[in-house]
Design a protein around this motif. Structure first.
Motif, mmCIF file in Angstrom:
data_model
loop_
_atom_site.group_PDB
_atom_site.id
_atom_site.type_symbol
_atom_site.label_atom_id
_atom_site.label_comp_id
_atom_site.label_asym_id
_atom_site.label_seq_id
_atom_site.Cartn_x
_atom_site.Cartn_y
_atom_site.Cartn_z
ATOM 1 N N LYS A 81 0.814 -1.218 0.000
ATOM 2 C CA LYS A 81 0.000 0.000 0.000
ATOM 3 C C LYS A 81 0.851 1.274 0.000
ATOM 4 C CE LYS A 81 -0.802 -0.180 5.023
ATOM 5 N NZ LYS A 81 0.157 -1.277 5.300
ATOM 6 N N THR A 82 1.944 1.290 0.757
ATOM 7 C CA THR A 82 2.799 2.476 0.787
ATOM 8 C C THR A 82 3.472 2.701 -0.568
ATOM 9 O OG1 THR A 82 3.203 2.229 3.156
ATOM 10 C CG2 THR A 82 4.767 3.557 1.912
ATOM 11 N N THR A 83 3.851 1.633 -1.228
ATOM 12 C CA THR A 83 4.481 1.764 -2.547
ATOM 13 C C THR A 83 3.506 2.355 -3.562
ATOM 14 O OG1 THR A 83 5.897 -0.137 -2.056
ATOM 15 C CG2 THR A 83 5.711 0.525 -4.373
ATOM 16 N N ILE A 84 2.248 1.950 -3.505
ATOM 17 C CA ILE A 84 1.244 2.549 -4.394
ATOM 18 C C ILE A 84 1.167 4.055 -4.168
ATOM 19 C CG2 ILE A 84 -1.217 2.699 -4.949
ATOM 20 C CD1 ILE A 84 -1.488 -0.239 -4.376
ATOM 21 N N LEU A 85 1.109 4.447 -2.892
ATOM 22 C CA LEU A 85 1.002 5.870 -2.572
ATOM 23 C C LEU A 85 2.223 6.631 -3.107
ATOM 24 C CD1 LEU A 85 -1.297 7.235 -0.823
ATOM 25 C CD2 LEU A 85 0.461 7.560 0.897
ATOM 26 N N ARG A 86 3.400 6.073 -2.942
ATOM 27 C CA ARG A 86 4.617 6.743 -3.389
ATOM 28 C C ARG A 86 4.677 6.822 -4.916
ATOM 29 N NH1 ARG A 86 8.727 7.636 0.018
ATOM 30 N NH2 ARG A 86 10.288 7.231 -1.601
ATOM 31 N N ILE A 87 4.142 5.821 -5.604
ATOM 32 C CA ILE A 87 4.107 5.860 -7.064
ATOM 33 C C ILE A 87 3.140 6.943 -7.545
ATOM 34 C CG2 ILE A 87 3.280 4.579 -9.087
ATOM 35 C CD1 ILE A 87 4.586 2.080 -7.861
ATOM 36 N N ILE A 88 1.994 7.051 -6.904
ATOM 37 C CA ILE A 88 1.036 8.097 -7.281
ATOM 38 C C ILE A 88 1.634 9.475 -7.032
ATOM 39 C CG2 ILE A 88 -1.247 9.091 -6.813
ATOM 40 C CD1 ILE A 88 -2.147 6.255 -6.011
ATOM 41 N N ALA A 89 2.341 9.610 -5.910
ATOM 42 C CA ALA A 89 2.930 10.902 -5.552
ATOM 43 C C ALA A 89 4.129 11.264 -6.418
ATOM 44 C CB ALA A 89 3.347 10.896 -4.084
ATOM 45 N N GLY A 90 4.701 10.290 -7.122
ATOM 46 C CA GLY A 90 5.880 10.555 -7.931
ATOM 47 C C GLY A 90 7.184 10.339 -7.194
ATOM 48 N N LEU A 91 7.115 9.668 -6.042
ATOM 49 C CA LEU A 91 8.312 9.403 -5.251
ATOM 50 C C LEU A 91 8.941 8.058 -5.600
ATOM 51 C CD1 LEU A 91 6.915 10.636 -1.811
ATOM 52 C CD2 LEU A 91 8.277 11.921 -3.469
ATOM 53 N N GLU A 92 8.209 7.226 -6.336
ATOM 54 C CA GLU A 92 8.728 5.974 -6.884
ATOM 55 C C GLU A 92 8.253 5.862 -8.331
ATOM 56 O OE1 GLU A 92 10.703 3.787 -5.606
ATOM 57 O OE2 GLU A 92 10.625 4.108 -3.424
ATOM 58 N N THR A 93 8.978 5.128 -9.134
ATOM 59 C CA THR A 93 8.604 4.902 -10.532
ATOM 60 C C THR A 93 8.189 3.451 -10.716
ATOM 61 O OG1 THR A 93 10.202 6.559 -11.256
ATOM 62 C CG2 THR A 93 9.364 5.045 -12.928
ATOM 63 N N PRO A 94 7.023 3.192 -11.304
ATOM 64 C CA PRO A 94 6.613 1.796 -11.515
ATOM 65 C C PRO A 94 7.461 1.129 -12.591
ATOM 66 C CG PRO A 94 5.069 3.273 -12.591
ATOM 67 C CD PRO A 94 6.015 4.147 -11.819
ATOM 68 N N ASP A 95 7.592 -0.182 -12.523
ATOM 69 C CA ASP A 95 8.279 -0.923 -13.578
ATOM 70 C C ASP A 95 7.424 -0.956 -14.843
ATOM 71 O OD1 ASP A 95 10.336 -1.454 -11.797
ATOM 72 O OD2 ASP A 95 9.432 -3.328 -11.118
ATOM 73 N N SER A 96 6.106 -0.992 -14.648
ATOM 74 C CA SER A 96 5.174 -0.928 -15.775
ATOM 75 C C SER A 96 3.836 -0.420 -15.254
ATOM 76 C CB SER A 96 4.997 -2.299 -16.437
ATOM 77 O OG SER A 96 4.491 -3.242 -15.508
ATOM 78 N N GLY A 97 2.962 -0.006 -16.181
ATOM 79 C CA GLY A 97 1.675 0.551 -15.793
ATOM 80 C C GLY A 97 1.665 2.068 -15.853
ATOM 81 N N SER A 98 0.498 2.654 -15.592
ATOM 82 C CA SER A 98 0.320 4.105 -15.750
ATOM 83 C C SER A 98 -0.417 4.712 -14.572
ATOM 84 C CB SER A 98 -0.484 4.392 -17.031
ATOM 85 O OG SER A 98 0.160 3.853 -18.163
ATOM 86 N N VAL A 99 -0.099 5.989 -14.317
ATOM 87 C CA VAL A 99 -0.817 6.812 -13.346
ATOM 88 C C VAL A 99 -1.456 7.958 -14.118
ATOM 89 C CG1 VAL A 99 -0.651 8.267 -11.290
ATOM 90 C CG2 VAL A 99 0.805 6.226 -11.506
ATOM 91 N N ILE A 100 -2.787 7.987 -14.152
ATOM 92 C CA ILE A 100 -3.532 9.007 -14.891
ATOM 93 C C ILE A 100 -4.279 9.877 -13.884
ATOM 94 C CG2 ILE A 100 -5.163 9.432 -16.770
ATOM 95 C CD1 ILE A 100 -2.832 7.652 -17.603
#
Length: 376
Positions: free
Chosen positions: A50-69
């Motif tokens: 759950k924390t990783t999802i939040l950080r990916i949405i915030a731009g603090l982590e980059t996903p290996d694949s997938g999109s944030v719209i």
């Protein structure tokens, strides 16, 4: 539904996010949407992702694949400062040598807003979070709940497109948490900004979320309204993580749930399963009704007889442990409200009829890899 429709209908659209740290899979094909003004709670234990999802949405982590719209704009590769997201951290991260109004106005100042406009926005936000009497105090002079409201006002100052909350109540004591949850939920409905909370607290998730996404082992096990996730769990993990649950292993036979010498008619739920399929009957402690032999109440469904093994007084209700007849399994847990416990007192060793007011049947998956992993 095509991608163009997805992007236009939701404030937040998370599409097929995957993330690994070394050889460890942290997120696996995670997708969900957040509507304008909606609050989603990501609920899961430590390490669920759950924390990783939040950080990916915030731009603090980059996903290996997938999109944030966000509002139809693909921000997956944008830095955090260009996403228009407000983050409220667990520690609040207030500046200790700035007053309430200075903390709230900090983001406006560094973005070059003029003093008059900034002062008007700060005044409006201080009123919104009910801190008029505390505007010139420093964080050390505020309670935990007041500091939380300052952090939210500061995040709202630059009109974020989305608010993210990183376990915002974990540092507060129980009574303050309950009061502040109600205040924050009312505030979010007032400002109509889409919000995402992460928490491991089940009660917090049920109270705050318009919908709850339950995470386990890098995947979303179920997402739905608090009522549906609690009362209609899709997996054993969801049933047992979101509150107490009793589970009985049985099979489907002639549209019934069968367990040794007893059966329970499933009605329309039977269509979900094949004849002879191994399943589990899930029911909450509060959905169990205990009665004298031969006298189970109307509008309940008789399950089996049982023997009371333990009783505990827990204030507003009584908790009992009842061993079911013909089953060599753990006793089921039953809770009864105080009026019922007073009107029909039970003693250890007493034989009772066990009936249910509600239940859910789920597949009995032998392996975690067999889980459906549905996304709603």
């Amino acid at each position: 539904m095509n991608n163009a429709e997805d992007r236009s209908n939701f404030a937040v659209n998370i599409q097929n996010i995957c993330k690994k740290f070394g050889s460890a899979t942290v997120l696996e094909d995670v997708s969900f949407n957040v509507a304008e003004g909606e609050t989603i709670v990501l609920l899961g234990s430590s390490g669920s992702g759950k924390t990783t999802i939040l950080r990916i949405i915030a731009g603090l982590e980059t996903p290996d694949s997938g999109s944030v719209i966000l509002h139809g704009r693909d921000v997956t590769k944008l830095p955090a400062r260009e996403r228009g997201i407000g983050v409220i951290f667990q520690s609040y991260a207030l500046f200790p040598k700035m007053t309430v109004e200075q903390n709230i106005g900090y983001g406006l100042r560094i973005r070059g807003k003029n003093k008059k406009e900034s002062a008007e926005i700060v005044d409006e936000l201080i009123k919104l979070v009910h801190l008029e009497e505390h505007r010139r105090k420093f964080p050390s002079q505020l309670s935990g709940g007041q500091q939380q409201r300052v952090a939210i006002a500061r995040a709202l100052a630059y009109k974020p497109e989305v608010l993210l909350f990183d376990e915002p109540f974990s540092a507060l004591d129980a009574q303050i948490r309950v009061k502040l949850r109600a205040e924050i939920r009312a505030l979010l409905k007032q400002i109509n900004v889409p919000s995402i909370f992460i928490t491991h607290d089940q009660e917090e998730a049920l109270e705050l979320g318009d919908r709850i996404a339950v995470l386990n082992n890098a995947r979303i096990e179920q997402i739905g309204t608090p009522f549906d996730v609690y009362n209609k769990p899709e997996t054993e993990y969801v049933a047992t993580f979101l509150g107490a649950a009793n589970l009985l292993l049985g099979v489907i036979h002639d549209d019934n749930f069968e367990i040794e010498y007893t059966r329970l008619a499933l009605g329309f739920e039977a269509d979900r399963f094949a004849e002879g399929q191994s399943v589990k009957l899930v029911f909450r402690p509060e959905d169990v009704v205990l009665s004298e032999l031969g006298n189970y109440p109307p509008k309940t469904h008789y399950l089996i007889n049982g023997i009371v093994e333990e009783t505990s007084f827990v204030g507003a209700y009584e908790r009992l442990s009842v061993r079911l007849e013909y089953t060599n399994r753990q006793p089921v847990i039953v809770t009864r409200p105080k009026p019922e416990a007073t009107a029909f007192p039970l003693r250890i060793g007493q034989k009772v009829e066990v009936s249910l007011t509600a239940w859910r049947v789920i597949p009995n998956f032998a392996l975690a890899s067999e889980r459906a992993g549905k996304v709603y």
